[in-house]
Design an enzyme around this catalytic site. Structure first.
Site, short mmCIF file in Angstrom:
data_model
loop_
_atom_site.label_atom_id
_atom_site.label_comp_id
_atom_site.label_asym_id
_atom_site.label_seq_id
_atom_site.Cartn_x
_atom_site.Cartn_y
_atom_site.Cartn_z
N GLU A 63 106.81 -11.91 54.39
CA GLU A 63 107.06 -13.13 53.63
C GLU A 63 107.57 -14.24 54.55
OE1 GLU A 63 110.58 -15.09 51.09
OE2 GLU A 63 110.57 -12.91 51.33
N ASP A 67 105.34 -17.61 54.82
CA ASP A 67 105.90 -18.88 54.38
C ASP A 67 105.58 -19.98 55.40
OD1 ASP A 67 107.72 -20.67 52.86
OD2 ASP A 67 108.99 -20.46 54.62
N ASP A 136 107.21 -14.63 46.62
CA ASP A 136 107.46 -14.00 47.92
C ASP A 136 106.30 -13.09 48.33
OD1 ASP A 136 109.90 -15.26 47.94
OD2 ASP A 136 111.09 -13.48 47.49
N GLU A 139 103.32 -15.03 49.64
CA GLU A 139 103.55 -15.44 51.03
C GLU A 139 103.40 -14.26 51.98
OE1 GLU A 139 106.56 -19.22 50.29
OE2 GLU A 139 107.40 -17.24 50.77
#
Length: 244
Positions: A63, A67, A136, A139
């Site tokens: 994650e 991101d 999350d 990502e």
């Protein structure tokens, strides 16, 4: 007549009652349908779909990577799509496209809730429909895709999955917190002050209550699945009050 792809997509969106992700063939089929990439290492994508309540090998590191990859790819896309816009407007568009709730919407659209690997308590607490968790995981999947398919593979998936969210004709959205800040400055008021007044729920699905005020003029409160989400909702509520 339903095609084989239609069948796979329906299965990807259906509840995981038979554990269709168990074993490599399941992961291969789901990821290929959802992300357009056939995994080299299915375990990498299993990890991206695994919540911390299910085991030590979970999605958090992926994650972190995903991101940053998502932010870069969306920024690149906006830079190309809006060649005449200044940095401020591009930033507003970026901030509206990479939020947790938007990532969660994308995750739901490709059937992530059915693919999640959750512990019993997290499952019973509703983590499978939590914006925090789904955002999350989305990502994390982008991070896993980047590791295997590189920036080109990740770019293709992001542009496909976010395609209907890029409005090439519309004006850049104004984030409620920025709009409230600008309103306060334009009306010679104190800067908005935010305060978390309550936090409830389990760690994987928290609920925050935030109060925002502009001096003694007015205040408003709102809830959200994260502090940022609650602040945004509270700012929008206060804007509605002060603008009448």
């Amino acid at each position: 007549m339903a095609t084989p792809l239609d069948v796979v997509q329906r299965r990807a969106l259906a509840p995981d009652r038979r554990g269709f992700l168990t074993g490599k063939p399941g992961v291969l089929a789901w990821v290929e349908t959802a992300l357009g990439h056939r995994p080299i290492d299915p375990a990498l994508f299993e990890r991206a779909l695994t919540h911390g309540s299910h085991g030590e090998a979970h999605y958090e590191r992926l994650e972190f990577l995903g991101d940053r990859v998502l932010g870069l790819l969306v920024a690149e896309w906006l830079f190309e799509t809006f060649p005449a816009e200044p940095e401020g407007l591009l930033s507003k568009r970026l901030n509206a496209l990479v939020t947790g709730p938007v990532c969660a919407e994308v995750a739901r659209g490709i059937g992530v809730p059915a693919a999640l690997r959750l512990g019993k308590q997290a499952l019973s607490d509703g983590a499978g429909d939590s914006d925090n968790v789904l955002g999350d995981v989305m990502e994390a999947l982008i991070g896993a895709l980047y590791l295997e398919a590189g920036v080109d593979g990740a770019r293709g998936a992001v542009r496909r999955l976010w395609a209907d969210r890029i409005d090439s004709a519309g004006a850049a959205p104004q984030h409620p917190k920025s709009a409230l800040q600008e309103w306060a400055a334009a009306n010679n008021r104190k800067a908005p002050a935010y305060e978390v007044t309550d936090r409830a729920g389990p760690g994987h699905a928290p609920r925050f209550t935030v109060k925002v005020s502009v001096g003694r003029l007015a205040e408003a409160s709102a809830e959200g699945g994260s502090k940022q989400e609650a602040e945004t909702a509270a700012a929008a509520a206060l804007l509605a009050i002060v603008r009448g």
